[in-house]
Design a protein around this motif. Structure first.
Motif, PDB file in Angstrom:
ATOM      1  N   UNK A 141       0.842  -1.195   0.000  1.00 32.98           N
ATOM      2  CA  UNK A 141       0.000   0.000   0.000  1.00 32.98           C
ATOM      3  C   UNK A 141       0.879   1.247   0.000  1.00 32.98           C
ATOM      4  N   UNK A 142       1.890   1.248   0.846  1.00 33.62           N
ATOM      5  CA  UNK A 142       2.816   2.381   0.882  1.00 33.62           C
ATOM      6  C   UNK A 142       3.588   2.531  -0.413  1.00 33.62           C
ATOM      7  N   UNK A 143       4.005   1.418  -0.994  1.00 32.35           N
ATOM      8  CA  UNK A 143       4.741   1.453  -2.251  1.00 32.35           C
ATOM      9  C   UNK A 143       3.862   1.981  -3.383  1.00 32.35           C
ATOM     10  N   UNK A 144       2.602   1.593  -3.393  1.00 30.95           N
ATOM     11  CA  UNK A 144       1.673   2.087  -4.407  1.00 30.95           C
ATOM     12  C   UNK A 144       1.478   3.591  -4.273  1.00 30.95           C
ATOM     13  N   UNK A 145       1.342   4.051  -3.048  1.00 29.48           N
ATOM     14  CA  UNK A 145       1.205   5.486  -2.805  1.00 29.48           C
ATOM     15  C   UNK A 145       2.457   6.237  -3.279  1.00 29.48           C
ATOM     16  N   UNK A 146       3.622   5.675  -3.009  1.00 25.81           N
ATOM     17  CA  UNK A 146       4.878   6.283  -3.443  1.00 25.81           C
ATOM     18  C   UNK A 146       4.958   6.321  -4.967  1.00 25.81           C
ATOM     19  N   UNK A 147       4.496   5.270  -5.618  1.00 22.98           N
ATOM     20  CA  UNK A 147       4.493   5.234  -7.077  1.00 22.98           C
ATOM     21  C   UNK A 147       3.657   6.380  -7.652  1.00 22.98           C
ATOM     22  N   UNK A 148       2.447   6.551  -7.132  1.00 15.70           N
ATOM     23  CA  UNK A 148       1.577   7.589  -7.673  1.00 15.70           C
ATOM     24  C   UNK A 148       2.097   8.987  -7.381  1.00 15.70           C
ATOM     25  N   UNK A 149       2.797   9.157  -6.265  1.00 20.03           N
ATOM     26  CA  UNK A 149       3.375  10.482  -6.005  1.00 20.03           C
ATOM     27  C   UNK A 149       4.552  10.750  -6.934  1.00 20.03           C
ATOM     28  N   UNK A 150       5.257   9.702  -7.353  1.00 17.67           N
ATOM     29  CA  UNK A 150       6.425   9.882  -8.228  1.00 17.67           C
ATOM     30  C   UNK A 150       6.059   9.912  -9.701  1.00 17.67           C
ATOM     31  N   UNK A 151       5.137   9.068 -10.119  1.00 19.47           N
ATOM     32  CA  UNK A 151       4.818   8.924 -11.540  1.00 19.47           C
ATOM     33  C   UNK A 151       3.376   9.278 -11.882  1.00 19.47           C
ATOM     34  N   UNK A 152       2.626   9.770 -10.917  1.00 20.30           N
ATOM     35  CA  UNK A 152       1.220  10.077 -11.147  1.00 20.30           C
ATOM     36  C   UNK A 152       1.025  11.071 -12.276  1.00 20.30           C
ATOM     37  N   UNK A 153      -0.118  11.017 -12.884  1.00 24.96           N
ATOM     38  CA  UNK A 153      -0.378  11.858 -14.045  1.00 24.96           C
ATOM     39  C   UNK A 153      -0.823  13.261 -13.667  1.00 24.96           C
ATOM     40  N   UNK A 154      -1.039  13.503 -12.388  1.00 24.74           N
ATOM     41  CA  UNK A 154      -1.453  14.843 -11.963  1.00 24.74           C
ATOM     42  C   UNK A 154      -0.226  15.745 -11.951  1.00 24.74           C
TER      43      UNK A 154
END
Length: 93
Positions: A62-75
Motif C-alpha cells: 500500500x505504501x509502495x503504491x502510494x509512493x508510485x503515484x506520487x512519483x509517476x502520477x499523471x497529476x
C-alpha cells in the motif's frame, strides 16, 4: 561550474529515484521473507503454517503504491497549483 536546474523537475527526479530504491528494497526484503517462510515449512512444526509473508507484502505494498503515484502520477502539481492560484485571484476581485 554551476548548472541551472528547474527545482520542480529536480524534486520530481529525486522522488522517482527514491521510488526505485523503495521498490528494490521491497522486492529484496519480501523475497527474503518468503525464503524464511519456505525453510520454516520444511520443519516438522511448520508444515501447516499460514503464509504469513503475505501480510507485510500487502501492508508495505500500500505504501509502495502510494509512493508510485506520487512519483509517476499523471497529476501535474504545477499546473494544478497554477489553476488554484488563478481561482483565488478571481475570487479576490
Amino acid at each position: 561550474m554551476e548548472t541551472n536546474r528547474d527545482e520542480y523537475l529536480w524534486k520530481k527526479a529525486q522522488n522517482r529515484a527514491a521510488f526505485k530504491i523503495h521498490a528494490r528494497t521491497y522486492l529484496l526484503v519480501n523475497a527474503g521473507l518468503w525464503i524464511v517462510y519456505y525453510f520454516m515449512q520444511l520443519q516438522p512444526w511448520g508444515r501447516n503454517m499460514h503464509p504469513w509473508p503475505i501480510w507485510p507484502m500487502l501492508g508495505w505494498g500500500i505504501g509502495l503504491t502510494s509512493h508510485y503515484f506520487s512519483a509517476y502520477g499523471s497529476i501535474d502539481e504545477r499546473s494544478l497549483a497554477e489553476r488554484e492560484y488563478q481561482k483565488l485571484l478571481e475570487k479576490k476581485r
